[in-house]
Design a protein around this motif. Structure first.
Motif, PDB file in Angstrom:
ATOM      1  N   VAL A  33     106.481  55.500 -71.943  1.00 52.56           N
ATOM      2  CA  VAL A  33     106.658  56.106 -70.841  1.00 52.56           C
ATOM      3  C   VAL A  33     108.204  56.249 -70.547  1.00 52.56           C
ATOM      4  N   SER A  34     108.857  55.144 -70.999  1.00 53.29           N
ATOM      5  CA  SER A  34     110.285  55.228 -70.763  1.00 53.29           C
ATOM      6  C   SER A  34     111.023  56.394 -71.687  1.00 53.29           C
ATOM      7  N   VAL A  35     110.236  56.258 -72.943  1.00 51.27           N
ATOM      8  CA  VAL A  35     110.950  57.355 -73.825  1.00 51.27           C
ATOM      9  C   VAL A  35     110.735  58.896 -73.455  1.00 51.27           C
ATOM     10  N   LEU A  36     109.325  58.976 -72.926  1.00 50.14           N
ATOM     11  CA  LEU A  36     109.060  60.242 -72.630  1.00 50.14           C
ATOM     12  C   LEU A  36     109.684  60.954 -71.262  1.00 50.14           C
ATOM     13  N   GLU A  37     110.035  60.053 -70.570  1.00 44.67           N
ATOM     14  CA  GLU A  37     110.572  60.161 -69.189  1.00 44.67           C
ATOM     15  C   GLU A  37     112.222  60.811 -69.574  1.00 44.67           C
ATOM     16  N   THR A  52     103.067  46.760 -73.081  1.00 47.27           N
ATOM     17  CA  THR A  52     104.385  46.818 -73.608  1.00 47.27           C
ATOM     18  C   THR A  52     104.591  48.272 -74.138  1.00 47.27           C
ATOM     19  N   LEU A  53     103.708  48.514 -75.103  1.00 46.80           N
ATOM     20  CA  LEU A  53     103.738  49.817 -75.754  1.00 46.80           C
ATOM     21  C   LEU A  53     103.743  51.005 -74.629  1.00 46.80           C
ATOM     22  N   CYS A  54     102.756  50.895 -73.646  1.00 48.54           N
ATOM     23  CA  CYS A  54     102.869  52.059 -72.953  1.00 48.54           C
ATOM     24  C   CYS A  54     104.028  51.874 -72.212  1.00 48.54           C
ATOM     25  N   GLY A  55     104.603  50.906 -71.642  1.00 45.40           N
ATOM     26  CA  GLY A  55     105.957  50.719 -70.857  1.00 45.40           C
ATOM     27  C   GLY A  55     107.080  51.634 -71.620  1.00 45.40           C
ATOM     28  N   ARG A  56     107.305  51.254 -72.880  1.00 48.74           N
ATOM     29  CA  ARG A  56     108.115  51.890 -73.885  1.00 48.74           C
ATOM     30  C   ARG A  56     108.042  53.040 -74.081  1.00 48.74           C
ATOM     31  N   ILE A  77      99.906  60.595 -71.734  1.00 45.16           N
ATOM     32  CA  ILE A  77      99.691  59.563 -72.746  1.00 45.16           C
ATOM     33  C   ILE A  77      98.005  59.286 -72.644  1.00 45.16           C
ATOM     34  N   VAL A  78      97.433  59.647 -73.886  1.00 45.22           N
ATOM     35  CA  VAL A  78      95.883  59.407 -73.879  1.00 45.22           C
ATOM     36  C   VAL A  78      95.788  58.083 -74.890  1.00 45.22           C
ATOM     37  N   ILE A  97     110.763  58.774 -81.131  1.00 46.88           N
ATOM     38  CA  ILE A  97     110.101  60.276 -80.912  1.00 46.88           C
ATOM     39  C   ILE A  97     110.965  61.263 -80.532  1.00 46.88           C
ATOM     40  N   PRO A  98     112.213  60.952 -79.959  1.00 52.15           N
ATOM     41  CA  PRO A  98     113.277  62.054 -79.612  1.00 52.15           C
ATOM     42  C   PRO A  98     113.746  62.563 -80.939  1.00 52.15           C
TER      43      PRO A  98
END
Length: 230
Positions: free
Chosen positions: A39-43, A33-37, A51-52, A117-118
């Motif tokens: 990725v969505s934000v960074l896209e 869930t964390l990684c999906g969110r 993402i490391v 993050i933005p």
């Protein structure tokens, strides 16, 4: 600091615009869930990113989940430390594997909201431009022992780094590559990684961001925070 053996998938060698580093410990239920969110934000932010994810010796299925995420998305790197060294050590290991012009640090339990993050990146860009921006919250969902540990770190930093005591360190931050490089160049970095950025940055910003309850459970009742150091 002694090097830990690392296994896993290395991040791309090519320079990217953004790197996000997440230390992971026993977070198997939430890492997807964390990684999906994230990725969505960074896209939505746009530009190249990586993402490391650093497994800090988890005893659950975290590594299996991280490796699967990394295999499914080449923008994700998974690193596995040989044992549990603590979040600060895992974060430093992740920072050493980044290639981004700007680096984002956040925790694995979704208390640090990727959707903030933005706003942190905008504060970094300015005006005025900053070297590092800490994302702090007016309300914290933490257990009492974690709040006490944070206060102890703040008091030590106030003395050793001449930090205003009202300013509270947070591990949710964005920093420019030059600032990250100065932190990594220290001969024996302390495990309180956010404190290192105070000495490595000339232009420091603080932005109030939302703070959520831990997705892993066990969160304490929120406690209001003072405004702190701007």
């Amino acid at each position: 600091m002694a090097a830990a053996r690392r296994t896993g998938i290395s991040p791309p060698a090519a320079r990217v615009a953004l790197s996000a580093v997440v230390p992971v410990f026993n977070s198997a239920p939430v890492v997807s869930t964390l990684c999906g969110r994230l990725v969505s934000v960074l896209e939505r932010v746009g530009g190249s990113f990586e993402i490391v994810l650093v497994d800090d010796g988890s005893s659950d299925a975290s590594w299996t989940a991280l490796a699967a995420i990394a295999r499914a998305d080449t923008r994700v790197a998974a690193i596995r430390l040989a044992g549990n060294h603590g979040g600060g050590y895992a974060t430093l290991a992740g920072l050493r594997h980044t290639a981004g012009d700007v680096v984002i640090m956040l925790n694995d339990d979704l208390q640090h909201l990727p959707e903030a993050i933005p706003a942190l990146l905008a504060a970094l860009a300015g005006p005025p431009a900053r070297d590092v921006v800490f994302g702090r919250s007016r309300v914290r969902y933490h257990r009492a022992w974690r709040k006490a540990a944070s206060l102890a770190i703040d008091i030590v930093a106030a003395v050793s780094l001449r930090k205003p005591l009202a300013f509270r360190f947070t591990s949710f931050l964005v920093a420019r590559r030059e600032c990250v490089s100065r932190v990594l160049a220290l001969p024996d970095p302390a495990p309180a990684v956010p404190a290192l950025f105070l000495g490595a940055a000339a232009r420091i910003g603080v932005l109030t961001v939302p703070h959520g309850p831990s997705a892993l459970g066990g969160s304490a009742t929120p406690r209001p925070r003072s405004h702190g150091w701007p």
